[in-house]
Scaffold this motif. Structure first.
Motif, mmCIF file in Angstrom:
data_model
loop_
_atom_site.group_PDB
_atom_site.id
_atom_site.type_symbol
_atom_site.label_atom_id
_atom_site.label_comp_id
_atom_site.label_asym_id
_atom_site.label_seq_id
_atom_site.Cartn_x
_atom_site.Cartn_y
_atom_site.Cartn_z
ATOM 1 N N ALA B 210 -28.470 2.600 -54.172
ATOM 2 C CA ALA B 210 -28.267 2.658 -52.725
ATOM 3 C C ALA B 210 -27.183 1.709 -52.256
ATOM 4 C CB ALA B 210 -29.567 2.347 -51.993
ATOM 5 N N LEU B 211 -26.449 2.201 -51.262
ATOM 6 C CA LEU B 211 -25.506 1.351 -50.537
ATOM 7 C C LEU B 211 -26.147 1.090 -49.174
ATOM 8 C CD1 LEU B 211 -22.684 0.065 -50.014
ATOM 9 C CD2 LEU B 211 -21.963 2.311 -49.153
ATOM 10 N N CYS B 212 -26.343 -0.193 -48.849
ATOM 11 C CA CYS B 212 -26.962 -0.512 -47.570
ATOM 12 C C CYS B 212 -26.004 -1.358 -46.748
ATOM 13 C CB CYS B 212 -28.281 -1.240 -47.773
ATOM 14 S SG CYS B 212 -29.510 -0.178 -48.547
ATOM 15 N N ILE B 213 -26.027 -1.103 -45.441
ATOM 16 C CA ILE B 213 -25.067 -1.748 -44.546
ATOM 17 C C ILE B 213 -25.769 -2.220 -43.272
ATOM 18 C CG2 ILE B 213 -22.864 -1.458 -43.341
ATOM 19 C CD1 ILE B 213 -22.449 1.129 -45.036
ATOM 20 N N VAL B 214 -25.515 -3.445 -42.888
ATOM 21 C CA VAL B 214 -25.969 -3.923 -41.575
ATOM 22 C C VAL B 214 -24.767 -4.507 -40.841
ATOM 23 C CG1 VAL B 214 -28.388 -4.472 -42.115
ATOM 24 C CG2 VAL B 214 -26.619 -6.176 -42.544
ATOM 25 N N GLN B 215 -24.853 -4.542 -39.525
ATOM 26 C CA GLN B 215 -23.809 -5.215 -38.773
ATOM 27 C C GLN B 215 -24.025 -6.711 -38.924
ATOM 28 O OE1 GLN B 215 -24.244 -3.276 -34.935
ATOM 29 N NE2 GLN B 215 -22.381 -2.104 -35.313
ATOM 30 N N SER B 216 -22.949 -7.443 -39.110
ATOM 31 C CA SER B 216 -23.078 -8.874 -39.318
ATOM 32 C C SER B 216 -21.827 -9.577 -38.816
ATOM 33 C CB SER B 216 -23.275 -9.164 -40.813
ATOM 34 O OG SER B 216 -23.076 -10.540 -41.061
ATOM 35 N N SER B 217 -22.031 -10.670 -38.126
ATOM 36 C CA SER B 217 -20.870 -11.402 -37.606
ATOM 37 C C SER B 217 -20.748 -12.754 -38.295
ATOM 38 C CB SER B 217 -21.015 -11.571 -36.095
ATOM 39 O OG SER B 217 -22.282 -12.120 -35.809
ATOM 40 N N LYS B 218 -21.344 -12.841 -39.494
ATOM 41 C CA LYS B 218 -21.312 -14.127 -40.190
ATOM 42 C C LYS B 218 -19.984 -14.384 -40.872
ATOM 43 C CE LYS B 218 -26.180 -14.516 -40.909
ATOM 44 N NZ LYS B 218 -27.205 -14.993 -40.652
ATOM 45 N N GLY B 219 -19.073 -13.416 -40.807
ATOM 46 C CA GLY B 219 -17.751 -13.612 -41.387
ATOM 47 C C GLY B 219 -17.609 -12.942 -42.745
ATOM 48 N N ALA B 220 -16.342 -12.711 -43.141
ATOM 49 C CA ALA B 220 -16.063 -12.016 -44.387
ATOM 50 C C ALA B 220 -16.424 -12.903 -45.580
ATOM 51 C CB ALA B 220 -14.587 -11.632 -44.433
ATOM 52 N N LYS B 221 -16.968 -12.266 -46.617
ATOM 53 C CA LYS B 221 -17.302 -12.985 -47.844
ATOM 54 C C LYS B 221 -16.956 -12.105 -49.024
ATOM 55 C CE LYS B 221 -21.169 -16.022 -46.826
ATOM 56 N NZ LYS B 221 -22.565 -15.849 -46.524
ATOM 57 N N ALA B 222 -16.402 -12.713 -50.053
ATOM 58 C CA ALA B 222 -16.052 -11.951 -51.254
ATOM 59 C C ALA B 222 -17.321 -11.473 -51.947
ATOM 60 C CB ALA B 222 -15.238 -12.826 -52.194
ATOM 61 N N ALA B 223 -17.148 -10.479 -52.811
ATOM 62 C CA ALA B 223 -18.304 -9.905 -53.496
ATOM 63 C C ALA B 223 -18.949 -10.923 -54.431
ATOM 64 C CB ALA B 223 -17.873 -8.675 -54.277
ATOM 65 N N ASP B 224 -20.253 -10.854 -54.470
ATOM 66 C CA ASP B 224 -21.016 -11.696 -55.385
ATOM 67 C C ASP B 224 -22.116 -10.817 -55.984
ATOM 68 O OD1 ASP B 224 -21.847 -13.860 -56.794
ATOM 69 O OD2 ASP B 224 -22.135 -15.167 -55.050
ATOM 70 N N ALA B 225 -22.684 -11.270 -57.086
ATOM 71 C CA ALA B 225 -23.703 -10.445 -57.743
ATOM 72 C C ALA B 225 -25.009 -11.212 -57.843
ATOM 73 C CB ALA B 225 -23.224 -10.040 -59.131
ATOM 74 N N GLU B 226 -26.087 -10.477 -57.882
ATOM 75 C CA GLU B 226 -27.399 -11.093 -58.072
ATOM 76 C C GLU B 226 -28.331 -10.041 -58.654
ATOM 77 O OE1 GLU B 226 -28.824 -12.285 -54.228
ATOM 78 O OE2 GLU B 226 -28.831 -10.236 -53.448
ATOM 79 N N ARG B 227 -29.491 -10.486 -59.026
ATOM 80 C CA ARG B 227 -30.476 -9.565 -59.566
ATOM 81 C C ARG B 227 -31.733 -9.683 -58.721
ATOM 82 N NH1 ARG B 227 -31.137 -6.471 -64.038
ATOM 83 N NH2 ARG B 227 -33.259 -6.548 -64.838
#
Lengths: 211, 267
Positions: B210-227
């Protein structure tokens, strides 16, 4: 105009709550939870379909209870989650909508309302959330709005029974079961609500006593 | 008036029950008798009858006021409850705890796990809270949740358009297509009162993705990974939205797919 309910019940004296207690315990003994896994899955789908069918009615009841649309949204969502979790507790042959209403009511009573009171948010006036915006000011609508406001201005305990008995058209017995209160309490709440509504409906009349 | 129950029989409760047709025949006759013989009782009944109002008409418009579509998509977004899932596939809370312990054992930094748990307890402080909730949801999905039948392309386009418009993004099947995965559906969920768009796929191994999206104004952030919950997650943000791609494929595969999404959505 007499508001008819589903069936005529035997005499129910408000002074004899034991009557309703005995009836209720008989009914609740029918609601035996099923533990069979297949039945659970079948039930979950059935509950989901029932929820889908009754969402707007549940939301309306939530608005009547909470006076607030956003709280109503949350209340309906919590009701859906709870109903699906407890799908295996639904007794076949009983009314699904009544069961959903009772879940919503108990979530309101035990979780939402108490939390809001503790948070000190209080409640907004009925007029603020229930105005039928965009509705034409025909005489019928003005009158309907007036009735709505009068009911919503009643204390919660009274508007709940008025809504269930006269809008959802539940019998006294069904209202008592849904709210888990004696039938005598339903009768006294309705009587008190009716006296108030009658007093404002007929401004020329003086509220007297027959006793 | 000789009726010893006169007061009980002529109480407002009894008169209202009479008006509501809730009395049995015998009681009804007795109340009627008292109405006929006692003017005060008749007057009281007349007074109470003024509250026979068109309650149903008054409340019916409220049904049209209900946010029906929002409620339906909310309902559709509720995963089957945990007890229904077979324990082998399902990740219930106990499973989550077991996994958390497992992660520690295989060397996931303890402080990170601790932070993750804390944010779950104390609200969305670092933006990870919604990912925890999505991961828990997704852990309940199976191939069957998403349906194995043929997909309706027109329906998918409409779903994407709707989800996109609620999130303020232009979403089309082409733009969210992932290599090796088949698009299943797009729907709106809600997280903490915020709109959450969920686009689901089945990956090459027929596992949910799944690709999930929310509106967020916390600013741009580069991709990171987690489990999370045994799945691999890549997450990133733009100035306006936060994204996460979550699935059972390898971290590298998820990363590659997230690159593709970032490119096609130009974010």
């Amino acid at each position: 105009m007499t508001i008819q309910s589903g069936f005529i019940m035997p005499v129910a004296y408000p002074t004899v709550p034991a009557y309703s207690q005995s009836k209720r315990s008989k009914q609740s003994s029918d609601r035996v939870a099923r533990s069979d896994a297949e039945a659970t899955i079948a039930n979950e789908q059935e509950i989901r379909a029932g929820l889908s069918q009754h969402l707007t009615r549940l939301w309306r009841y939530a608005v009547v209870l909470s006076h607030q649309r956003d709280v109503a949204d949350d209340l309906v969502q919590a009701t859906c989650v709870r109903a699906l979790e407890r799908a295996n507790q639904f007794a076949h042959g009983t009314r699904l909508d009544r069961w959903l209403f009772s879940i919503l009511h108990s979530i309101w009573l035990n979780e939402v309302r108490s939390r809001r009171v503790r948070m000190g948010q209080g409640f907004v006036d009925a007029d603020e959330t229930l105005v039928f915006d965009g509705q034409r000011d025909t005489e019928t609508h003005v009158f309907a709005n007036q009735v709505l406001r009068q009911v919503q201005a009643l204390p919660e305990a009274q508007r709940t029974v008025v809504f269930l008995a006269y809008v959802e058209e539940l019998s006294y017995r069904e209202v008592a079961d849904l709210l888990d209160i004696p039938i005598g309490t339903v009768m006294s709440r309705l009587a008190a609500a009716r006296a108030k509504l009658a007093a404002s409906a007929g401004p020329g009349r003086q509220e007297g006593s027959a006793q | 008036m000789t009726d010893p129950n006169h007061n009980a029989m002529t109480s407002d409760e009894m008169l209202v029950a009479y008006l509501d047709g809730e009395l049995d025949a015998d009681t009804r006759r007795r109340v009627e008798g008292l109405i006929g013989s006692d003017e005060a009782v008749a007057d009281r009944l007349h007074f109470l009858a003024a509250s026979n109002l068109p309650f149903k008409n008054a409340f019916d418009p409220l049904l049209d006021k209900a946010p029906a579509e929002k409620l339906q998509s909310m309902l559709a977004g509720i995963s089957p409850p945990e007890p229904v899932r077979p324990p082998v596939n399902g990740w219930n809370r106990r499973g989550f705890l077991a996994a958390a312990i497992g992660f520690i054992a295989v060397g996931v930094a303890v402080d990170r796990t601790f932070l993750g748990l804390q944010s779950g307890l104390h609200g969305d402080q670092d933006g990870s809270d919604w990912r925890a909730v999505v991961a828990q949801y997704m852990s309940l999905y199976t191939r069957d949740t998403l349906g194995t039948g043929p997909v309706d392309a027109a329906l998918q386009s409409a779903q994407l358009r709707d989800v996109g418009s609620q999130l303020g993004l232009a979403l089309t099947p082409d733009r969210v297509q992932l290599p090796g995965a088949s698009l299943k559906r797009a729907q709106m969920l809600a997280y903490d009162g915020r709109a959450l768009g969920q686009i689901t796929y089945l990956d090459a191994a027929q596992a949910p993705l799944a690709l999930c999206i929310v509106q967020s104004s916390k600013g741009a952030k580069a991709a990171d990974a987690e489990r999370r919950h045994g799945m691999n997650v890549v997450y990133w943000s733009s100035d306006t939205h936060a994204f996460m791609l979550i699935g059972h494929e390898s971290p590298d595969a998820i990363k590659a797919m997230s690159d593709r999404i970032r490119q096609s959505l130009a974010i």
